[in-house]
Design a protein around this motif. Sequence first.
Motif, PDB file in Angstrom:
ATOM      1  N   GLY A 299     -20.655  26.302  25.470  1.00  0.00           N
ATOM      2  CA  GLY A 299     -21.790  25.636  24.837  1.00  0.00           C
ATOM      3  C   GLY A 299     -21.283  24.556  23.906  1.00  0.00           C
ATOM      4  N   CYS A 300     -21.464  23.278  24.295  1.00  0.00           N
ATOM      5  CA  CYS A 300     -20.808  22.188  23.562  1.00  0.00           C
ATOM      6  C   CYS A 300     -21.746  21.006  23.341  1.00  0.00           C
ATOM      7  N   ARG A 301     -21.493  20.279  22.266  1.00  0.00           N
ATOM      8  CA  ARG A 301     -22.276  19.095  21.929  1.00  0.00           C
ATOM      9  C   ARG A 301     -21.843  17.890  22.759  1.00  0.00           C
ATOM     10  N   ASN A 302     -20.533  17.698  22.896  1.00  0.00           N
ATOM     11  CA  ASN A 302     -19.983  16.545  23.607  1.00  0.00           C
ATOM     12  C   ASN A 302     -19.703  16.938  25.059  1.00  0.00           C
ATOM     13  N   ILE A 303     -20.626  16.626  25.950  1.00  0.00           N
ATOM     14  CA  ILE A 303     -20.512  17.067  27.342  1.00  0.00           C
ATOM     15  C   ILE A 303     -19.332  16.432  28.083  1.00  0.00           C
ATOM     16  N   PRO A 304     -19.099  15.120  27.993  1.00  0.00           N
ATOM     17  CA  PRO A 304     -17.936  14.552  28.695  1.00  0.00           C
ATOM     18  C   PRO A 304     -16.618  15.195  28.252  1.00  0.00           C
ATOM     19  N   LYS A 305     -16.467  15.402  26.966  1.00  0.00           N
ATOM     20  CA  LYS A 305     -15.260  16.039  26.443  1.00  0.00           C
ATOM     21  C   LYS A 305     -15.148  17.470  26.946  1.00  0.00           C
ATOM     22  N   ALA A 306     -16.245  18.222  26.883  1.00  0.00           N
ATOM     23  CA  ALA A 306     -16.237  19.615  27.324  1.00  0.00           C
ATOM     24  C   ALA A 306     -15.974  19.727  28.818  1.00  0.00           C
ATOM     25  N   THR A 307     -16.471  18.774  29.590  1.00  0.00           N
ATOM     26  CA  THR A 307     -16.257  18.783  31.042  1.00  0.00           C
ATOM     27  C   THR A 307     -14.775  18.643  31.371  1.00  0.00           C
ATOM     28  N   LYS A 308     -14.081  17.786  30.639  1.00  0.00           N
ATOM     29  CA  LYS A 308     -12.632  17.636  30.835  1.00  0.00           C
ATOM     30  C   LYS A 308     -11.904  18.922  30.488  1.00  0.00           C
ATOM     31  N   VAL A 309     -12.340  19.567  29.413  1.00  0.00           N
ATOM     32  CA  VAL A 309     -11.725  20.832  29.004  1.00  0.00           C
ATOM     33  C   VAL A 309     -11.961  21.900  30.065  1.00  0.00           C
ATOM     34  N   ALA A 310     -13.186  21.973  30.586  1.00  0.00           N
ATOM     35  CA  ALA A 310     -13.507  22.951  31.624  1.00  0.00           C
ATOM     36  C   ALA A 310     -12.660  22.723  32.871  1.00  0.00           C
ATOM     37  N   ASP A 311     -12.485  21.451  33.255  1.00  0.00           N
ATOM     38  CA  ASP A 311     -11.631  21.131  34.405  1.00  0.00           C
ATOM     39  C   ASP A 311     -10.200  21.605  34.168  1.00  0.00           C
ATOM     40  N   ASP A 312      -9.713  21.369  32.954  1.00  0.00           N
ATOM     41  CA  ASP A 312      -8.349  21.774  32.611  1.00  0.00           C
ATOM     42  C   ASP A 312      -8.195  23.298  32.655  1.00  0.00           C
TER      43      ASP A 312
ATOM     44  N   LEU B 226     -32.125  22.880  15.960  1.00  0.00           N
ATOM     45  CA  LEU B 226     -32.867  24.046  16.449  1.00  0.00           C
ATOM     46  C   LEU B 226     -33.398  23.791  17.854  1.00  0.00           C
ATOM     47  N   THR B 227     -33.802  22.567  18.140  1.00  0.00           N
ATOM     48  CA  THR B 227     -34.309  22.239  19.472  1.00  0.00           C
ATOM     49  C   THR B 227     -33.207  22.401  20.518  1.00  0.00           C
ATOM     50  N   SER B 228     -32.033  21.866  20.233  1.00  0.00           N
ATOM     51  CA  SER B 228     -30.912  21.996  21.165  1.00  0.00           C
ATOM     52  C   SER B 228     -30.532  23.466  21.347  1.00  0.00           C
ATOM     53  N   THR B 229     -30.530  24.207  20.267  1.00  0.00           N
ATOM     54  CA  THR B 229     -30.171  25.627  20.345  1.00  0.00           C
ATOM     55  C   THR B 229     -31.178  26.395  21.186  1.00  0.00           C
ATOM     56  N   ARG B 230     -32.445  26.123  20.997  1.00  0.00           N
ATOM     57  CA  ARG B 230     -33.481  26.809  21.790  1.00  0.00           C
ATOM     58  C   ARG B 230     -33.378  26.414  23.262  1.00  0.00           C
TER      59      ARG B 230
ATOM     60  N   VAL C 198     -16.028  28.514  35.375  1.00  0.00           N
ATOM     61  CA  VAL C 198     -16.043  27.949  34.023  1.00  0.00           C
ATOM     62  C   VAL C 198     -17.087  26.843  34.001  1.00  0.00           C
ATOM     63  N   PHE C 199     -18.086  26.975  33.135  1.00  0.00           N
ATOM     64  CA  PHE C 199     -19.231  26.072  33.171  1.00  0.00           C
ATOM     65  C   PHE C 199     -19.523  25.508  31.778  1.00  0.00           C
ATOM     66  N   VAL C 200     -20.129  24.326  31.753  1.00  0.00           N
ATOM     67  CA  VAL C 200     -20.472  23.654  30.502  1.00  0.00           C
ATOM     68  C   VAL C 200     -21.982  23.540  30.379  1.00  0.00           C
ATOM     69  N   ARG C 201     -22.487  23.829  29.192  1.00  0.00           N
ATOM     70  CA  ARG C 201     -23.911  23.677  28.909  1.00  0.00           C
ATOM     71  C   ARG C 201     -24.079  22.938  27.584  1.00  0.00           C
ATOM     72  N   GLN C 202     -25.102  22.112  27.505  1.00  0.00           N
ATOM     73  CA  GLN C 202     -25.369  21.316  26.306  1.00  0.00           C
ATOM     74  C   GLN C 202     -25.799  22.206  25.141  1.00  0.00           C
ATOM     75  N   LEU C 203     -25.138  22.047  24.002  1.00  0.00           N
ATOM     76  CA  LEU C 203     -25.510  22.793  22.800  1.00  0.00           C
ATOM     77  C   LEU C 203     -25.019  22.072  21.559  1.00  0.00           C
ATOM     78  N   ASP C 204     -25.945  21.783  20.663  1.00  0.00           N
ATOM     79  CA  ASP C 204     -25.624  21.265  19.332  1.00  0.00           C
ATOM     80  C   ASP C 204     -26.237  22.245  18.333  1.00  0.00           C
ATOM     81  N   THR C 205     -25.403  23.069  17.705  1.00  0.00           N
ATOM     82  CA  THR C 205     -25.930  24.115  16.830  1.00  0.00           C
ATOM     83  C   THR C 205     -26.539  23.567  15.543  1.00  0.00           C
ATOM     84  N   SER C 206     -26.370  22.272  15.272  1.00  0.00           N
ATOM     85  CA  SER C 206     -27.026  21.701  14.092  1.00  0.00           C
ATOM     86  C   SER C 206     -28.501  21.424  14.354  1.00  0.00           C
TER      87      SER C 206
END
Length: 333
Positions: free
Chosen positions: A77-90, A110-114, A100-108
């Motif tokens: 669960g990550c805010r920066n999807i392009p960055k997280a996608t590279k990490v997931a590939d690695d 409430l809308t993103s968290t929900r 290994v999967f990436v999903r959009q999440l910005d814990t700052s």
Amino acid sequence: MGIWPTGYLTWATVISPALLMVLVYILGIVYRWKAGRANLNSVRMDGKTVVITGASAGIGKETARDMASRGAKVILGCRNIPKATKVADDIRNTTGNEKVFVRQLDTSSLTSTRNFCNQILAEEKRIDVLILNAGIAGLDERNLTSDGFEYTMATNHFGHFLLANMLLGLLKKSRPSRIVIVSSDSLLDTLSVDNLNFEKGEFGPYKSYCQSKSCNVLFCRRLAELTRGEGVVVNSMNPGLVYTEIFDKAGGIFIGLFFRLLVPFLGKTEVQGAQTVVYLAAAEETGAITGKFFEDCKISSTADALLKNDELAKQVWEASETLVGLQPNEKHY
């Protein structure tokens, strides 16, 4: 003529910084040597699902890599999807695990968290381990999120409070399951429940960080009590001083500049920093422990003042519930 010979002054200005750096380097070697190790080489997690917040860097990234290497399905669960996608590939490439999967999440937010939680609940049949790792160091100034929360508190506490509550029902269905909350040893013995967003009094980057991490521990304590005997264990932990990018955007001389200069020499590596998280997520013995605080893969007394304050834990829980607007369908306790 000065009180010290010119030659002495010249050598002192060279030797003193050099000696200081040697001392820092030696302290770093000792600190890393004493760091706790999970030592779980034979533990497998095939068939289990692990959700990790803030897994595009640092401790979260190396925890995700470890979980994937054990055969788990890992959701970042990550805010920066392009960055997280590279990490997931690695992680897929280094572990051979394609789950290994990436999903959009910005814990700052409430809308993103929900949105993240609703997506997880729609797509996943189980969660065996939830690791609340996303976090920032304190910022120079008091910035507010779109929800009106102080930014550090929103990222480190309020978002995770909402997230854990929304996913708690699925965690219970997946029992035995675990929640691991990444906190710190920078804690306050007490705090003002009516001032969680620093509307009153002085604001500072270190103070906001300490308060958010104290709320992590109090949240852990209350959630552990509310889920006791229901197959879900909840523990918080201190990863120690770890050289990650968390300090890159930190405010203040102490948290920002000081740590950016010294942590590379003094701190643990990211893999070492992840060891206690891995221990709480995978070790057989920690599957029967709840409501505790860990450091270096063992129970620590560092947070005892907070863990023994059940009334404060209850007050922070109730205030957080009100502030995030927890809905009846989001409550699973």
